[in-house]
Design a protein around this motif. Structure first.
Motif, PDB file in Angstrom:
ATOM      1  N   UNK A  84      41.266 -21.157 -17.646  1.00 41.65           N
ATOM      2  CA  UNK A  84      41.404 -19.903 -18.380  1.00 41.65           C
ATOM      3  C   UNK A  84      40.380 -19.812 -19.505  1.00 41.65           C
ATOM      4  N   UNK A  85      40.060 -20.951 -20.110  1.00 37.53           N
ATOM      5  CA  UNK A  85      38.998 -20.954 -21.129  1.00 37.53           C
ATOM      6  C   UNK A  85      37.656 -20.598 -20.502  1.00 37.53           C
ATOM      7  N   UNK A  86      37.365 -21.190 -19.355  1.00 40.60           N
ATOM      8  CA  UNK A  86      36.094 -20.903 -18.672  1.00 40.60           C
ATOM      9  C   UNK A  86      36.037 -19.447 -18.205  1.00 40.60           C
ATOM     10  N   UNK A  87      37.168 -18.912 -17.753  1.00 40.77           N
ATOM     11  CA  UNK A  87      37.203 -17.513 -17.330  1.00 40.77           C
ATOM     12  C   UNK A  87      36.933 -16.583 -18.510  1.00 40.77           C
ATOM     13  N   UNK A  88      37.564 -16.872 -19.646  1.00 40.69           N
ATOM     14  CA  UNK A  88      37.319 -16.061 -20.846  1.00 40.69           C
ATOM     15  C   UNK A  88      35.859 -16.155 -21.271  1.00 40.69           C
ATOM     16  N   UNK A  89      35.307 -17.362 -21.268  1.00 42.91           N
ATOM     17  CA  UNK A  89      33.902 -17.525 -21.653  1.00 42.91           C
ATOM     18  C   UNK A  89      32.978 -16.761 -20.718  1.00 42.91           C
ATOM     19  N   UNK A  90      33.252 -16.824 -19.428  1.00 43.37           N
ATOM     20  CA  UNK A  90      32.417 -16.130 -18.450  1.00 43.37           C
ATOM     21  C   UNK A  90      32.441 -14.623 -18.671  1.00 43.37           C
ATOM     22  N   UNK A  91      33.636 -14.062 -18.844  1.00 40.86           N
ATOM     23  CA  UNK A  91      33.755 -12.619 -19.055  1.00 40.86           C
ATOM     24  C   UNK A  91      33.157 -12.200 -20.389  1.00 40.86           C
ATOM     25  N   UNK A 267      33.707 -24.412 -25.517  1.00 37.72           N
ATOM     26  CA  UNK A 267      33.611 -23.077 -26.100  1.00 37.72           C
ATOM     27  C   UNK A 267      32.651 -22.169 -25.354  1.00 37.72           C
ATOM     28  N   UNK A 268      31.725 -22.707 -24.564  1.00 32.21           N
ATOM     29  CA  UNK A 268      30.860 -21.845 -23.749  1.00 32.21           C
ATOM     30  C   UNK A 268      30.723 -22.383 -22.326  1.00 32.21           C
ATOM     31  N   UNK A 269      31.758 -23.043 -21.846  1.00 33.90           N
ATOM     32  CA  UNK A 269      31.774 -23.498 -20.454  1.00 33.90           C
ATOM     33  C   UNK A 269      32.152 -22.322 -19.553  1.00 33.90           C
ATOM     34  N   UNK A 270      31.279 -21.960 -18.642  1.00 31.16           N
ATOM     35  CA  UNK A 270      31.548 -20.882 -17.695  1.00 31.16           C
ATOM     36  C   UNK A 270      32.197 -21.442 -16.430  1.00 31.16           C
ATOM     37  N   UNK A 271      32.604 -20.547 -15.554  1.00 30.79           N
ATOM     38  CA  UNK A 271      33.238 -20.985 -14.313  1.00 30.79           C
ATOM     39  C   UNK A 271      32.282 -21.787 -13.443  1.00 30.79           C
ATOM     40  N   UNK A 272      31.006 -21.409 -13.423  1.00 27.08           N
ATOM     41  CA  UNK A 272      30.052 -22.163 -12.623  1.00 27.08           C
ATOM     42  C   UNK A 272      29.784 -23.538 -13.224  1.00 27.08           C
ATOM     43  N   UNK A 273      29.818 -23.641 -14.558  1.00 30.02           N
ATOM     44  CA  UNK A 273      29.695 -24.960 -15.179  1.00 30.02           C
ATOM     45  C   UNK A 273      30.894 -25.841 -14.830  1.00 30.02           C
ATOM     46  N   UNK A 274      32.071 -25.239 -14.836  1.00 28.18           N
ATOM     47  CA  UNK A 274      33.275 -25.985 -14.462  1.00 28.18           C
ATOM     48  C   UNK A 274      33.209 -26.427 -13.000  1.00 28.18           C
ATOM     49  N   UNK A 275      32.715 -25.529 -12.149  1.00 32.28           N
ATOM     50  CA  UNK A 275      32.547 -25.864 -10.730  1.00 32.28           C
ATOM     51  C   UNK A 275      31.574 -27.035 -10.574  1.00 32.28           C
ATOM     52  N   UNK A 288      36.631 -28.252  -6.662  1.00 33.30           N
ATOM     53  CA  UNK A 288      35.466 -27.406  -6.905  1.00 33.30           C
ATOM     54  C   UNK A 288      35.423 -26.241  -5.921  1.00 33.30           C
ATOM     55  N   UNK A 289      35.817 -26.468  -4.683  1.00 33.93           N
ATOM     56  CA  UNK A 289      35.846 -25.389  -3.704  1.00 33.93           C
ATOM     57  C   UNK A 289      36.900 -24.352  -4.066  1.00 33.93           C
ATOM     58  N   UNK A 290      38.022 -24.802  -4.596  1.00 35.44           N
ATOM     59  CA  UNK A 290      39.042 -23.849  -5.048  1.00 35.44           C
ATOM     60  C   UNK A 290      38.502 -22.995  -6.192  1.00 35.44           C
ATOM     61  N   UNK A 291      37.747 -23.607  -7.105  1.00 33.32           N
ATOM     62  CA  UNK A 291      37.135 -22.849  -8.206  1.00 33.32           C
ATOM     63  C   UNK A 291      36.159 -21.817  -7.656  1.00 33.32           C
ATOM     64  N   UNK A 292      35.363 -22.222  -6.673  1.00 37.01           N
ATOM     65  CA  UNK A 292      34.367 -21.297  -6.112  1.00 37.01           C
ATOM     66  C   UNK A 292      35.035 -20.112  -5.431  1.00 37.01           C
ATOM     67  N   UNK A 293      36.165 -20.332  -4.764  1.00 38.74           N
ATOM     68  CA  UNK A 293      36.848 -19.226  -4.106  1.00 38.74           C
ATOM     69  C   UNK A 293      37.480 -18.289  -5.117  1.00 38.74           C
ATOM     70  N   UNK A 294      38.040 -18.824  -6.184  1.00 34.24           N
ATOM     71  CA  UNK A 294      38.597 -17.959  -7.233  1.00 34.24           C
ATOM     72  C   UNK A 294      37.475 -17.162  -7.897  1.00 34.24           C
ATOM     73  N   UNK A 295      36.331 -17.813  -8.128  1.00 34.57           N
ATOM     74  CA  UNK A 295      35.181 -17.108  -8.696  1.00 34.57           C
ATOM     75  C   UNK A 295      34.724 -15.986  -7.767  1.00 34.57           C
ATOM     76  N   UNK A 296      34.706 -16.255  -6.471  1.00 27.34           N
ATOM     77  CA  UNK A 296      34.334 -15.232  -5.496  1.00 27.34           C
ATOM     78  C   UNK A 296      35.282 -14.033  -5.561  1.00 27.34           C
ATOM     79  N   UNK A 297      36.576 -14.287  -5.673  1.00 29.95           N
ATOM     80  CA  UNK A 297      37.547 -13.198  -5.746  1.00 29.95           C
ATOM     81  C   UNK A 297      37.411 -12.422  -7.051  1.00 29.95           C
ATOM     82  N   UNK A 298      37.124 -13.113  -8.150  1.00 32.02           N
ATOM     83  CA  UNK A 298      36.936 -12.430  -9.430  1.00 32.02           C
ATOM     84  C   UNK A 298      35.716 -11.521  -9.372  1.00 32.02           C
ATOM     85  N   UNK A 299      34.617 -12.024  -8.818  1.00 35.54           N
ATOM     86  CA  UNK A 299      33.395 -11.212  -8.700  1.00 35.54           C
ATOM     87  C   UNK A 299      33.646  -9.997  -7.815  1.00 35.54           C
TER      88      UNK A 299
END
Length: 316
Positions: A84-91, A267-275, A288-299
């Motif tokens: 959730x921190x990475x999602x907030x940072x990304x957005x 504080x500035x970790x994005x979803x791709x950094x987390x992946x 990591x694959x689960x993160x990539x699929x959630x990122x795909x759905x968010x995009x």
């Protein structure tokens, strides 16, 4: 004429056999588009499905597949506070960088569309950031936003806007602003040239009509130029959304530790950094694959939302 001359049209002339199109006529269009679907299937669809398959396993990147876990990786991800921190940072970085970037690109394209001396030179200069390596850009901006000897802190102190040097990497908002400036500097000129090409395709008769009606430059821009380039604006919004939500190089290189943590407190970790952290440092390919699929759905969701908002504004 052939019938009048007593010549019966054969299969070679009419392209038909027994009143039906030849089979090769049906297959020809599919042959033209087949290379695209072949490339998409190999490099697009297959990796997407394979990633989902990996996300359903306890999969080590080096050791290979492990036990079947079902949706456990997704359940673990939804319970991870770092996600959730990475999602907030990304957005946050996406909004801070994309909206000003596109506005500045439209304004810059409007200026370049006017009659300027050495206009080709000015148009080439806006692409200079694209020629510079992203690594060099990140290193330069890291120095500009340095706490002790950075030019940005020196300028802000000189203007009296801050009392003490700002540690741009230590705070959430300061790091987001620094990374956003990096992204804006790199992509504003690129989008400006896309807008410029669209503006030059606007029929000049519309501008002449607006001038006859007494419209000024600003009113002409708002009533003629912007509505005419709306499809291009939609295109850049969607592309910027896809690129902004996959931001990796800028925040990764902005972190002086280079460990994909995005700062001491993420504080500035994005979803791709987390992946990247879980996939290539921790070697947890399943997570990591689960993160990539959630990122795909968010995009996909945000891109669809942008499309619907623009379409609604068009109807309005």
């Amino acid at each position: 004429m052939a019938l009048q001359a007593g010549i019966q049209p054969g299969p070679g002339r009419s392209g038909r056999r027994g009143g039906r199109l030849r089979p090769e006529r049906h297959l020809l269009p599919y042959l033209f588009i087949a290379p695209f679907f072949a490339v998409f299937g190999i490099f697009g669809l297959y990796p997407l499905l394979q990633t989902f398959w990996v996300s359903l396993h306890d999969w080590d990147r080096l050791a290979g597949p492990g036990d079947w876990t079902g949706l456990d990786n997704f359940t673990r991800l939804l319970g991870d506070s770092d996600f959730y921190t990475a999602t907030f940072n990304t957005l946050s970085i996406f909004v801070l960088s994309t909206a000003p970037q596109l506005l500045a690109a439209v304004a810059l394209a409007w200026l370049l569309d006017r009659k300027l001396r050495a206009s080709s030179v000015w148009r080439a200069l806006v692409l200079v950031p694209q020629y510079v390596s992203v690594v060099a850009v990140a290193l330069v901006f890291s120095q500009l936003f340095g706490r002790d000897f950075g030019i940005v802190n020196w300028a802000l102190e000189g203007l009296g806007l801050i009392g003490s040097p700002v540690d741009w990497t230590a705070d959430t908002w300061s790091s987001h602003l620094a990374i956003s400036f990096m992204v804006m500097w790199r992509w504003t000129g690129y989008n400006a040239l896309i807008y410029l090409a669209a503006m030059q395709a606007v029929p000049r008769e519309l501008y002449e009509s607006a001038q006859i009606d007494g419209a000024g430059r600003l009113r002409t821009f708002l009533k003629v130029t912007l509505p005419s380039i709306r499809p291009t604006v939609v295109f850049t919004v969607v592309i910027s959304t896809i690129g902004g939500l996959q931001l990796f190089a800028e925040p990764f290189l902005f972190d002086q530790q280079g460990n994909a943590e995005g700062g001491a407190e993420h504080q500035f970790q994005t979803l791709t950094l987390m992946l990247y952290k879980y996939g290539f440092i921790n070697n947890d390919a399943g997570y990591a694959s689960a993160i990539s699929w959630v990122l795909f759905l968010v995009i996909a969701a945000i891109a669809a939302l942008n499309f619907l908002l623009v379409r609604r504004s068009d109807r309005g």
